[in-house]
Design a protein around this motif. Sequence first.
Motif, PDB file in Angstrom:
ATOM      1  N   LEU A  44       0.814  -1.212   0.000  1.00 19.53           N
ATOM      2  CA  LEU A  44       0.000   0.000   0.000  1.00 19.53           C
ATOM      3  C   LEU A  44       0.852   1.269   0.000  1.00 19.53           C
ATOM      4  O   LEU A  44       0.378   2.328  -0.404  1.00 19.53           O
ATOM      5  N   ALA A  45       2.107   1.164   0.423  1.00 21.74           N
ATOM      6  CA  ALA A  45       3.003   2.323   0.405  1.00 21.74           C
ATOM      7  C   ALA A  45       3.278   2.786  -1.020  1.00 21.74           C
ATOM      8  O   ALA A  45       3.642   3.938  -1.237  1.00 21.74           O
ATOM      9  N   LEU A  69       6.370   5.713   5.373  1.00 18.70           N
ATOM     10  CA  LEU A  69       6.127   5.281   3.992  1.00 18.70           C
ATOM     11  C   LEU A  69       7.426   4.990   3.255  1.00 18.70           C
ATOM     12  O   LEU A  69       7.534   3.994   2.540  1.00 18.70           O
ATOM     13  N   LEU A  70       8.430   5.838   3.445  1.00 18.30           N
ATOM     14  CA  LEU A  70       9.728   5.571   2.818  1.00 18.30           C
ATOM     15  C   LEU A  70      10.328   4.277   3.356  1.00 18.30           C
ATOM     16  O   LEU A  70      10.920   3.503   2.601  1.00 18.30           O
ATOM     17  N   GLY A  71      10.149   4.037   4.641  1.00 16.13           N
ATOM     18  CA  GLY A  71      10.643   2.807   5.256  1.00 16.13           C
ATOM     19  C   GLY A  71       9.976   1.557   4.722  1.00 16.13           C
ATOM     20  O   GLY A  71      10.525   0.460   4.801  1.00 16.13           O
ATOM     21  N   ASP A  82       8.214   5.416  -3.130  1.00 19.74           N
ATOM     22  CA  ASP A  82       9.179   5.996  -4.064  1.00 19.74           C
ATOM     23  C   ASP A  82       9.156   7.517  -3.974  1.00 19.74           C
ATOM     24  O   ASP A  82       8.175   8.146  -4.393  1.00 19.74           O
ATOM     25  N   PRO A  83      10.232   8.144  -3.467  1.00 18.49           N
ATOM     26  CA  PRO A  83      10.249   9.605  -3.366  1.00 18.49           C
ATOM     27  C   PRO A  83      10.308  10.299  -4.722  1.00 18.49           C
ATOM     28  O   PRO A  83      10.038  11.483  -4.827  1.00 18.49           O
TER      29      PRO A  83
END
Length: 109
Positions: A23-24, A63-65, A69-70
């Motif tokens: 889901l991230a 979310l990054l963890g 995707d930044p």
Amino acid sequence: IRYAVEAFDDGMLQRILDANTSLAKQTSDVDLILPNGQTLSLTGATALHVAAFYGNERAVYMLLGKGADPGAFAYQVNTMDVAYSPAQLANLTGHYQIEQYLYDEMYGG
């Protein structure tokens, strides 16, 4: 997931991501309210876009963890030729520390 991010409910977001880390990275259409009251409609937005836009720093880290995707782009619905990264959305709403953090994540700063 979007509700947890917008509500700054870190516990709920953590439980959602623990249950399903994919889901991230999931994309959806979102309507974000700009500081001037106008709506920015995006397609292909992730929860990271929403977290950056609203300045939810803890959600950005979570979310990054979990693999968000930044460098992902979401596109403005009306034009489709205007794209925003999460860092650009953070800048748009004055969350400059989040913007810098996301650029560092993207470019290894």
